[in-house]
Design a protein around this motif. Structure first.
Motif: not given
Length: 468
Positions: A232-241, A340-345, A358-363
């Motif tokens: 839904r948000r297309g967020l990836l886990p962040r990298r360790h510092a 991809v950030a989006g929602r499965i239709l 699907y529909r991309r977030r914000g489209h």
């Protein structure tokens, strides 16, 4: 019925992953009770669980080896084991990450040492079976634990250490597709990736740590086709510092207001950035007080956190080893992996391929893509009220256990005692690890579980001694 010898109190631990093994080790080391421990596990082998049963050397821990000791009062224990056994570390400077398979070997060695150590004879029994039913013993304390092969054990206490559950299918996936060999419901199932061919286009549902593991597994198996990861948000886990960064000059003060707490965290991050650090250290500073903060929040505030802030918390809290983050970036640069950030239709089959709408977030418009395979990587299963695990189903149906208000796990008190349908504590029933997420929130990683396992072992020993 199998009974303990010499009326020794018997404690059954259901699940022999990290949570179950650590609880067993602490119970065995407790000198206040001469309890007998039944460690019950069939699916993954003793000491591994889902997390550490992978054999893929590129699946690394997402916590540095220096913070992965099984024992909270012996912080250097795992690092010492790594060096003694010449286990590869990435990077190899003492601040690196080791494979999850090697960590599973570490746990198995601890279990073997405990089983053969002084005073352990007859106390630790490994039961290679599933727990399927639990019934109260008539006219007495304790329960009758029934296993999959039909054996019955008389036990004084039961600890549910069942870990995470397989992912639920995301909304929009056709029911008929769940039975298709092209849709892989559980990425950790044996042979889950065997049918994926070299050039197959693959859809990964979810963009969390599980997605990263699957993408790397596919690559290392020789897969060269395009991979699309959708959430839904297309967020990836962040990298360790990198290690050795300064402690934040300002630590955030959390309040019952989520918006005020978020403001405080952001202010602390800005201060940390100005001092040469960053958000990593600020998030880490919250760790010690997260469980208490969570438990003091009203139920509706917890629900708002899960609905709105959880995805952002997860990607900052549960990070990638730098080596793994580099590989993910390389796959993206080569245009083999698109996030991809989006929602499965809807996702269904046209008889030849899988068709995703699907529909991309914000489209505003819909898109269509075709794949040879789809793999469910959305993370652990959600609503525990829908579980098909026979033992949990038995407890829920009898009213010995109920879901927590958010249905993330079972309802417990802060010590891990189960609450029944009437709201009362059930004597002799306990939980440890991820199944307590609704109660403690931060209870999925080794540094948190090891502390809880130690405290729970003390609680059980005290309560069993008073009853037996």
């Amino acid at each position: 019925m199998v009974r303990a010898a010499n009326k020794r109190p018997t404690i059954a631990i259901i699940g022999a992953g990290f949570s179950g093994v650590l609880t067993a080790l602490h119970l065995l080391s407790n000198s206040d009770t001469d309890s007998r421990i039944l460690l019950v596990e069939k699916a993954r082998g003793f000491g591994k669980g889902v997390a550490y049963s992978t054999r893929h050397g590129a699946h690394l821990l997402n916590v540095r080896a220096g913070n992965m000791s099984a024992f909270p009062d012996r912080p250097g224990h795992f690092i010492e084991w790594v060096r003694e056994n010449q286990v590869p570390m990435y990077p190899g400077d003492g601040n690196g990450f080791v494979s999850r398979a090697d960590y599973g070997r570490y746990l198995q060695e601890l279990l073997a040492q405990a089983a053969t150590g002084p005073g352990a004879l007859g106390r630790l029994v490994l039961v290679a079976d599933d727990g399927v039913s639990l019934l109260p013993q008539p006219g007495a304390n304790g329960f009758s634990l029934i296993t999959g092969v039909g054996r019955t054990y008389a036990v004084d206490a039961v600890v549910l250490a069942v870990g995470n559950f397989p992912p639920d299918p995301p909304p929009g996936v056709a029911a008929s597709l769940l039975r298709s060999p092209k849709f892989h419901t559980d990425p950790w199932a044996t042979g889950a990736l065997d049918r994926v061919q070299t050039d197959d286009p693959v859809l990964l549902l979810g963009t969390s740590l599980t997605m990263v593991d699957v993408a790397i597994s596919l690559t290392d198996r020789g897969h060269q086709g395009p991979i699309m990861a959708l959430s839904r948000r297309g967020l990836l886990p962040r990298r360790h510092a990198d290690p050795g960064r300064p402690t934040p000059p300002t630590l955030p003060t959390l309040s019952p207001s989520l918006s005020a707490s978020l403001h405080a965290v952001r202010a602390a991050v800005r201060a940390a950035n100005g001092a040469g650090g960053g958000w990593h250290e600020v998030i880490d500073s919250l760790r010690a007080g997260t469980a208490k903060y969570w438990q003091n929040l009203p139920a509706e505030t917890r629900q708002r956190f899960v609905r709105h802030l959880r995805p952002w918390w997860d990607v900052h809290r549960h990070r990638l080893a730098p080596t793994i983050a580099g590989r993910v970036q390389e796959m993206a640069d080569q245009q083999r992996l698109s996030v991809v950030a989006g929602r499965i239709l809807d996702l269904d089959s046209d008889g030849t391929s899988l068709v995703l709408r699907y529909r991309r977030r914000g489209h505003a418009h819909n898109e269509t893509a075709h794949f040879a395979h789809a793999i469910n990587c959305v993370g652990p299963g959600g609503d525990i009220a829908r579980t098909q695990d026979p033992l949990l189903r038995c407890l829920l149906d009898q009213g010995f256990a109920v879901p927590d208000p958010l249905r993330l796990g079972l309802d417990t008190d802060g010590a891990g005692r189960l609450r029944a349908a009437d709201g009362k504590i059930v004597p002799g029933l306990y939980a440890v690890g991820p199944i307590m997420k609704g109660t403690s929130w931060e209870i999925t990683a080794v540094p948190d579980i090891r502390q809880q396992a130690k405290l729970l072992a003390t609680t059980i020993s005290e309560e069993i001694c008073s009853r037996c």
